[in-house]
Design an enzyme around this catalytic site. Structure first.
Site, PDB file in Angstrom:
ATOM      1  N   ASP A 106       0.835  -1.204   0.000  1.00  0.00           N
ATOM      2  CA  ASP A 106       0.000   0.000   0.000  1.00  0.00           C
ATOM      3  C   ASP A 106       0.872   1.257   0.000  1.00  0.00           C
ATOM      4  OD1 ASP A 106       0.930   0.023   2.625  1.00  0.00           O
ATOM      5  OD2 ASP A 106      -0.811  -1.134   3.318  1.00  0.00           O
ATOM      6  N   SER A 107       0.371   2.341   0.646  1.00  0.00           N
ATOM      7  CA  SER A 107       1.111   3.609   0.589  1.00  0.00           C
ATOM      8  C   SER A 107       2.481   3.495   1.253  1.00  0.00           C
ATOM      9  CB  SER A 107       0.300   4.708   1.262  1.00  0.00           C
ATOM     10  OG  SER A 107      -0.081   4.292   2.555  1.00  0.00           O
ATOM     11  N   ILE A 108       2.594   2.618   2.243  1.00  0.00           N
ATOM     12  CA  ILE A 108       3.897   2.495   2.920  1.00  0.00           C
ATOM     13  C   ILE A 108       4.939   2.011   1.915  1.00  0.00           C
ATOM     14  CG2 ILE A 108       5.125   1.380   4.817  1.00  0.00           C
ATOM     15  CD1 ILE A 108       2.466   1.173   6.305  1.00  0.00           C
TER      16      ILE A 108
END
Ligand code: TRP
Length: 710
Positions: free
Chosen positions: A10-12
């Site tokens: 995901d965004s991480i």
């Protein structure tokens, strides 16, 4: 080209190349050994990630994948009442992770997988961030909690352990650090420090779990990418201090000598042709599904044991290339084991053959025992079905591009006839007159006529008339059209480009054709012949170069529309049996072609023609003189006569005897040729007799749309 390490999350993950990012760290550690690809999708939960798996992990990628790191959970763990859009129930999250891993395993069979559980949540920072972002509208209520994230992390660890994937539990590991709050910027995403922590933790677990990938830095300066660093894993090109005069000039020669563009030994990897092969390489196109390999060299001498080939292809630029319309081998012929590896099929081993014998009560065909049919997909599922009395059908085919069939053409059909006898099952045979129209310089009517002509040779192989349906695509297309559309809807241009090497100047007919060859793999294409059986298992015997079509087919199968009868989504994936290529008369380095009468034995050849061709043109692995032959014996691998006997002499003992005597010098080339001539004369005479008995009426019978008897 270096292989790849894919970061999927995901965004991480998406931000993992920001300051001190863990992605950037991995990229540094693996520089020149692996290309680190960022496949992070901000805001995605596992449900959405799963939806787009086909785009993210296409059937074929141009480089091999060595490791995929799957890092999800931060969004799935959103609380249901505060953030229902991103929330995914924890059990579904666990299942999704497993499904994602399975997909990766299917697509990148040799890749390692590493799961990463989500990091903890810092409540105070989360609320502060909310306030900063939404000002007065901030609810002051957490949409994610640390306890919640902990549940998802635990689930990730649980499913990983159960399925035996290694896992990095960030939630637990980070909270062991006194200062863990400094790892998180907005309470959820990583700071530079958090990124550094994750980067080191990843490298640690990779080194421990996948020691073959480990990179040991230079002791002096800690660099991962110089000659002081080391790894079991190959690096891309030599370090500069390893380049000396000799290796440099050798490499230059290799590149200038034709190993690169325009040469016949271009470095396309298996399954990726260089696009329109006939235009870019000037290589004669492969004539059919079972003919031999080609290569840049031509071995004209029939008595010399060493090939006079001056091919410049060697070392890293020469790789076995196989696409349905152009099959090329390196100097030592095809590396079939490598194909199994690259294609992700299974070798046919003794255990499987023993099972075959037990289930069918038939000794496996000599082509199975001798490794001529050497690879398979899901054959055990067919045996399971047969054991349970469940019906399945056989499917094979031919592209009718010429009137005269050679011995190599008969192989898939003779083998399929044997399978039909063993399993007593229905069979469909596709004649791809449309394919030949699209690929060759032939008119439609001519292709259609050739289909009808070839059908006679096929029928002469002895198929059961009441159990065999032969069809021309031109005639039968409309019956398959709904299935073709279902397939076409599920395969993208990028996918066929990756598998078949199409490009912007490929005709749209070619681009769409793979769906036509795929369609007969599904019983729904044969409403009448297979009597409305909408999901019957299918087994396809074919030469290995046809596998790209069926890899594509197997990929769409589970996504096919609801099956009416079973009310289940998807169709069975077709099972496959792959054969090696049939070697050309002039040896493993030459090519059989219907246009060169001397390159092959045709089923129409007379006894005299056979005798002359074998004596004059069959490449010999024997020594130059009788004395030398007596002393050293023959090289069986390159000897056409011996290799052809492996195909056409059914008696195992006799073959072994010949092999022993010939390779030790007790037998001479002439004697082996004599045996081969007898064998070939008998087979062709038998075939010619059988074909003469095939009337037009019989062809019409085999080709009429009717219920088969099963
Ligand atoms: N494309 C194949 C050829 O050129 C013909 C073919 C169609 C085929 N369907 C098949 C071959 C199924 C093997 C199995 O010869």
């Amino acid at each position: 080209m270096p292989g790849s390490l894919i970061l999927f999350g995901d965004s991480i993950t998406q931000a993992s190349f920001s300051e001190c990012g863990f992605g950037a760290h991995l990229s540094n550690v693996f520089a020149r050994r692996l290309d680190v690809l960022n496949r992070g999708f901000s805001g995605y939960n596992t449900r959405w990630a799963k939806t787009y798996l086909n785009e993210i992990f296409p059937i074929c990628q141009s480089t091999t994948t060595e490791l995929v790191i799957i890092f999800f959970g931060a969004n799935d763990a959103s609380l249901l009442d505060q953030n229902p859009r991103q929330h995914v129930p924890v059990n579904e999250y666990g299942q999704n992770l497993l499904d994602i891993c399975q997909h990766v395993k299917d697509r990148h069979t040799n890749s390692h997988i590493l799961l990463v559980a989500p990091p903890p949540i810092d409540h105070a920072k989360r609320l502060a961030f909310q306030k900063q972002r939404y000002k007065e509208q901030a609810t002051g209520v957490l949409e994610r909690t640390n306890e919640g994230a902990g549940l998802y992390a635990a689930k990730c660890v649980e499913v990983a352990l159960a399925a035996q994937y290694p896992v990095l539990d960030l939630w637990t590991l980070m909270q062991k650090e006194k200062d863990w709050s400094s790892f998180l910027s907005d309470g959820l995403h990583l700071t530079a420090e958090g990124n550094r922590f994750v980067g080191h933790a990843l490298v640690n677990i990779i080194n421990k779990t996948f020691s073959n990938l480990a990179v040991i830095p230079d002791k002096l300066n800690g660099a991962f990418h110089n000659s002081g660093s080391s790894s079991n894993f190959a690096k891309f090109l030599p370090w500069h201090d390893e380049i000396d005069e000799k290796s440099y000039s050798e490499y230059q020669q290799l590149m200038n000598g034709g190993g690169h563009s325009g040469g016949h030994s271009g470095g396309h990897s298996v399954g990726h042709s260089g696009g329109e092969v006939e235009q870019s390489e000037g290589v004669e196109r492969k004539e059919d599904s079972s003919s031999s390999s080609s290569s840049s060299s031509s071995s004209s001498s029939s008595s010399s044991s060493s090939s006079s080939s001056s091919s410049t292809s060697s070392t890293s630029t020469s790789r076995t290339v196989v696409t349905p319309w152009d099959a090329k081998a390196g100097d030592e012929g095809f590396d079939y084991m490598k194909l199994i590896n690259d294609y992700g099929s299974q070798p046919i081993n003794d255990e499987l053959l023993a099972r075959f014998e037990k289930v069918t009560q038939h000794q496996p065909h000599e082509w199975l025992r001798r490794g001529i049919f050497f690879s398979h997909r899901d054959l055990h599922l067919i045996l399971d079905a047969h054991e349970k009395g469940e019906k399945f059908y056989l499917y094979t085919g031919r592209g009718p591009s010429s009137e005269s069939l050679h011995m190599g053409h008969l192989i898939p059909f003779r083998f399929t006839k044997w399978l039909q006898d063993v399993f007593d099952c229905p069979l469909v045979i596709q004649l791809t007159d449309d394919e030949k129209f699209l690929w060759k310089d032939l008119g439609l009517a001519e292709c259609h006529r050739l289909a009808f002509e070839n059908a006679k040779d096929i029928i002469a192989c002895g198929f059961k008339p009441d159990k065999t349906f032969i069809f021309s695509d031109l005639d039968y297309y409309s019956e398959m059209y709904t299935t073709i559309l279902e397939i076409e809807k599920r395969v993208t241009f990028n996918q066929v480009k990756g598998i078949f090497g199409f490009n912007g100047s490929s005709s749209i007919g070619k681009v769409a054709f793979p769906a036509v060859q795929a369609a007969p793999s599904f019983s729904r294409s044969f409403q009448i012949p297979l009597k409305g059986n909408s999901n019957m298992r299918c087994l396809i015997p074919c030469a290995i170069d046809q596998d790209p079509y069926f890899r594509m087919t197997r990929d769409v199968a589970p996504r096919m529309k609801l099956c009416k009868a079973t009310k289940k989504k998807g169709c069975y994936k077709p099972a496959l049996l792959h054969s090696v290529f049939f070697p050309a008369l002039q040896g493993p380095n030459s090519k059989m072609s219907s246009s060169n009468k001397n390159s092959a034995i045709f089923v129409t050849d007379t006894k005299k023609e056979i005798k002359n061709k074998v004596n004059k043109h069959a490449f010999s692995g024997g020594q130059d003189t009788m004395e030398l032959q007596r002393e050293h014996g023959a090289n069986l691998i390159v000897d056409t006569s011996y290799q052809w006997l492996r195909f056409f002499l059914p008696d195992d003992d006799k073959l072994k005897e010949i092999g022993n005597a010939y390779s030790t010098g007790a037998m001479l080339t002439g004697e082996v040729k004599k045996i081969l001539i007898d064998v070939l004369q008998e087979i062709t005479a038998g075939h010619q007799q059988a074909r003469a008995k095939v009337s037009d009426d019989m062809v019409h019978e085999f080709m009429s749309v009717r219920p088969l008897n099963f």
